[in-house]
Design a protein around this motif. Structure first.
Motif, PDB file in Angstrom:
ATOM      1  N   THR A  99       4.636  42.602  31.965  1.00 24.34           N
ATOM      2  CA  THR A  99       4.911  43.222  30.846  1.00 24.34           C
ATOM      3  C   THR A  99       6.455  44.467  30.821  1.00 24.34           C
ATOM      4  O   THR A  99       6.633  44.687  30.698  1.00 24.34           O
ATOM      5  N   VAL A 100       7.195  43.271  31.500  1.00 23.48           N
ATOM      6  CA  VAL A 100       9.182  43.745  31.760  1.00 23.48           C
ATOM      7  C   VAL A 100       9.555  43.919  30.504  1.00 23.48           C
ATOM      8  O   VAL A 100      10.797  44.545  30.227  1.00 23.48           O
ATOM      9  N   GLY A 101       9.299  42.723  29.219  1.00 22.76           N
ATOM     10  CA  GLY A 101      10.085  42.716  28.311  1.00 22.76           C
ATOM     11  C   GLY A 101      11.191  41.688  28.555  1.00 22.76           C
ATOM     12  O   GLY A 101      12.191  41.714  27.249  1.00 22.76           O
ATOM     13  N   PHE A 102      10.854  40.851  29.332  1.00 20.36           N
ATOM     14  CA  PHE A 102      12.745  40.065  29.204  1.00 20.36           C
ATOM     15  C   PHE A 102      11.687  38.791  28.595  1.00 20.36           C
ATOM     16  O   PHE A 102      10.839  38.798  27.984  1.00 20.36           O
ATOM     17  N   GLY A 103      13.127  38.424  27.835  1.00 16.16           N
ATOM     18  CA  GLY A 103      13.662  37.490  27.307  1.00 16.16           C
ATOM     19  C   GLY A 103      12.283  35.789  28.011  1.00 16.16           C
ATOM     20  O   GLY A 103      12.008  36.291  29.359  1.00 16.16           O
ATOM     21  N   GLU A 104      12.108  34.651  27.357  1.00 17.27           N
ATOM     22  CA  GLU A 104      11.208  33.890  27.887  1.00 17.27           C
ATOM     23  C   GLU A 104      12.873  32.705  28.441  1.00 17.27           C
ATOM     24  O   GLU A 104      13.346  33.063  28.494  1.00 17.27           O
ATOM     25  N   VAL A 105      11.732  32.087  29.919  1.00 18.31           N
ATOM     26  CA  VAL A 105      13.449  31.414  30.664  1.00 18.31           C
ATOM     27  C   VAL A 105      13.062  30.141  29.904  1.00 18.31           C
ATOM     28  O   VAL A 105      14.503  30.229  29.503  1.00 18.31           O
ATOM     29  N   GLU A 106      12.282  29.536  29.017  1.00 19.71           N
ATOM     30  CA  GLU A 106      12.530  28.396  28.455  1.00 19.71           C
ATOM     31  C   GLU A 106      12.066  28.404  27.215  1.00 19.71           C
ATOM     32  O   GLU A 106      10.957  29.179  26.761  1.00 19.71           O
ATOM     33  N   PRO A 107      12.787  28.116  26.555  1.00 19.50           N
ATOM     34  CA  PRO A 107      12.175  27.881  24.896  1.00 19.50           C
ATOM     35  C   PRO A 107      10.322  27.593  24.833  1.00 19.50           C
ATOM     36  O   PRO A 107      10.582  26.529  25.359  1.00 19.50           O
ATOM     37  N   VAL A 109       2.174  26.471  20.582  1.00 16.61           N
ATOM     38  CA  VAL A 109       0.718  26.349  21.527  1.00 16.61           C
ATOM     39  C   VAL A 109       1.052  27.221  23.004  1.00 16.61           C
ATOM     40  O   VAL A 109       0.534  28.378  23.157  1.00 16.61           O
ATOM     41  N   GLY A 110       2.331  27.397  23.400  1.00 13.70           N
ATOM     42  CA  GLY A 110       3.091  28.163  24.187  1.00 13.70           C
ATOM     43  C   GLY A 110       3.002  29.386  23.678  1.00 13.70           C
ATOM     44  O   GLY A 110       3.313  30.540  24.635  1.00 13.70           O
ATOM     45  N   ARG A 111       3.487  30.029  22.566  1.00 12.46           N
ATOM     46  CA  ARG A 111       3.106  31.206  22.121  1.00 12.46           C
ATOM     47  C   ARG A 111       2.111  31.902  22.103  1.00 12.46           C
ATOM     48  O   ARG A 111       2.241  33.290  22.434  1.00 12.46           O
ATOM     49  N   ILE A 112       1.384  30.791  21.216  1.00 12.50           N
ATOM     50  CA  ILE A 112       0.220  31.752  20.683  1.00 12.50           C
ATOM     51  C   ILE A 112      -1.012  32.382  22.327  1.00 12.50           C
ATOM     52  O   ILE A 112      -2.035  33.273  22.361  1.00 12.50           O
ATOM     53  N   PHE A 113      -0.532  31.038  23.478  1.00 15.57           N
ATOM     54  CA  PHE A 113      -1.035  31.228  24.547  1.00 15.57           C
ATOM     55  C   PHE A 113      -0.241  32.219  25.187  1.00 15.57           C
ATOM     56  O   PHE A 113      -1.418  33.282  25.294  1.00 15.57           O
ATOM     57  N   THR A 114       1.102  32.291  25.011  1.00 16.39           N
ATOM     58  CA  THR A 114       1.333  33.662  25.600  1.00 16.39           C
ATOM     59  C   THR A 114       1.184  34.604  24.910  1.00 16.39           C
ATOM     60  O   THR A 114       0.803  36.326  25.845  1.00 16.39           O
ATOM     61  N   SER A 115       1.133  35.090  23.641  1.00 17.87           N
ATOM     62  CA  SER A 115       0.799  36.588  22.969  1.00 17.87           C
ATOM     63  C   SER A 115      -0.912  37.043  23.698  1.00 17.87           C
ATOM     64  O   SER A 115      -1.310  37.905  24.262  1.00 17.87           O
ATOM     65  N   GLY A 116      -1.325  35.967  23.511  1.00 19.66           N
ATOM     66  CA  GLY A 116      -3.467  36.689  24.431  1.00 19.66           C
ATOM     67  C   GLY A 116      -2.855  36.579  25.504  1.00 19.66           C
ATOM     68  O   GLY A 116      -3.770  37.145  26.197  1.00 19.66           O
ATOM     69  N   TYR A 117      -2.178  35.781  26.092  1.00 29.48           N
ATOM     70  CA  TYR A 117      -1.863  36.173  28.206  1.00 29.48           C
ATOM     71  C   TYR A 117      -2.175  37.740  28.235  1.00 29.48           C
ATOM     72  O   TYR A 117      -1.951  38.379  29.730  1.00 29.48           O
TER      73      TYR A 117
END
Length: 345
Positions: free
Chosen positions: A56-64, A68-76
């Motif tokens: 949870t360091v707050g860096f941006g996404e490596v790739e867009p 579904v990826g954003r939903i997974f990442t939110s739960g992750y």
């Protein structure tokens, strides 16, 4: 067998630490797998994305990311917050509460116990066990304490003079960890007679030559303990009651015995036993008159145990020492040291 038992023992104490590390590894693995196979990231980018999300360091996404990826990442992220909180609390507990130091000390104790031979095992560090250990420390005896209470063990491991094993003395593996096979004596002081009977029985099976001294609370337990293999049975309550009664009926005798047992600070006189086999070769087979112990060392011979006839009190100076006999000596610390320096091998 002993090494496997020790590994299992330490693994139990590190269980929360292993669980925290396992959760972190599983989280990174789950995230990496998702980002590779669903989002098409390279393995390096997938691992990096999983780690920065976990931390949870707050860096941006490596790739867009896809929807579904954003939903997974939110739960992750939410799940990882719980994992990180658990990991930090676990590590803080091991570091700041001294658990890692205690485990390290236990490992060192285990290594020391593995090297012991001719030591004494004390089962239980209650009132009787504590007094027993004090006597052994003063006598310079090597001993190992088996205690089931983790708080007591934690306190004892801070003292480098103690070799402590945390465990149940009624379990055979625990006795093996204490190297019962190479011990000379075992003292069991547990409050339950049934536990002391079981320990005596198991210990006798593991070491036929072991001297076993067991505590008994009930009269009926004495016979059972001897049948189980105990050489001597001690009843603390009975001894305490007898001692208190004799303080009234024979107060001077009890005062004298207390002096000899080191229970009084008025004198440093004490009793010691000295086996025939400890004499230097030139003194073996001599009479007490020829040894002239009193004049040479100021130590008094107040008793003699003959291998066949038993005890003789205030033996005659014409008494010739026999093989396997034992002298009972009385003297102050300095005199006893002088005796050992002159006569002992």
């Amino acid at each position: 067998m002993i090494n496997a038992t020790r590994v299992h023992h330490y693994s139990k104490r590190l269980r929360r630490f292993y669980l925290a590390c396992g959760c972190i590894v599983a989280s990174i693995g789950t995230g990496t797998t998702f980002y590779i196979y669903h989002e098409g990231f390279t393995p390096a980018n997938a691992v990096y994305m999983a780690i920065i999300t976990l931390s949870t360091v707050g860096f941006g996404e490596v790739e867009p990311l896809s929807e579904v990826g954003r939903i997974f990442t939110s739960g992750y992220i939410v799940v990882n917050l719980v994992i990180i909180a658990f990991g930090i609390s676990t590590m803080a507990g091991y570091i700041f509460e001294g658990e890692l130091r205690t485990i390290f000390r236990s490992i060192m104790t285990g290594n020391e116990v593995n090297k012991l031979k001719g030591h004494i095992i004390v089962c239980g560090y209650g009132r009787n066990g504590m007094k027993t250990c004090e006597e052994f420390r003063m006598a310079g005896k090597r001993f190992v304490v088996i205690e089931n209470d983790p708080d007591i063990c934690h306190a004892l491991t801070e003292d480098p003079r103690f070799n402590v094993i945390t465990g149940d003395a009624t379990v055979e593996d625990t006795l093996r960890m204490a190297r019962i096979d190479s011990a000379t004596a075992l003292i069991t002081t547990l409050p339950k007679d049934s536990d002391n009977v079981y320990i005596s029985l198991t210990s006798r099976e593991l070491n036929r030559d072991l001297m076993i001294i067991a505590r008994a609370n009930e009269e009926s337990a004495e016979r059972k303990l001897k049948l189980a293999g105990a050489n001597r049975v001690v009843k603390p309550d009975a001894l305490g009651g007898s001692h208190m009664a004799k303080l009234v009926t024979q107060p001077v005798v009890i005062e004298f015995l207390d002096l000899l047992n080191g229970l009084s600070t008025e004198t440093d006189m004490r009793l010691e036993e000295f086996a025939y086999g400890l004499f230097k070769k030139e003194y073996m087979g001599k009479t007490l008159r020829e040894l002239d112990i009193r004049r040479n060392t100021n130590v008094m011979v107040i008793g003699y145990k003959h291998p066949e006839k038993g005890f003789l009190f205030t033996p005659s100076t014409s008494l010739k020492l026999n093989q396997n006999s034992v002298l009972i000596l009385m003297g102050d610390e300095e005199s006893l040291k002088k005796f050992k320096s002159r006569f002992s091998i």
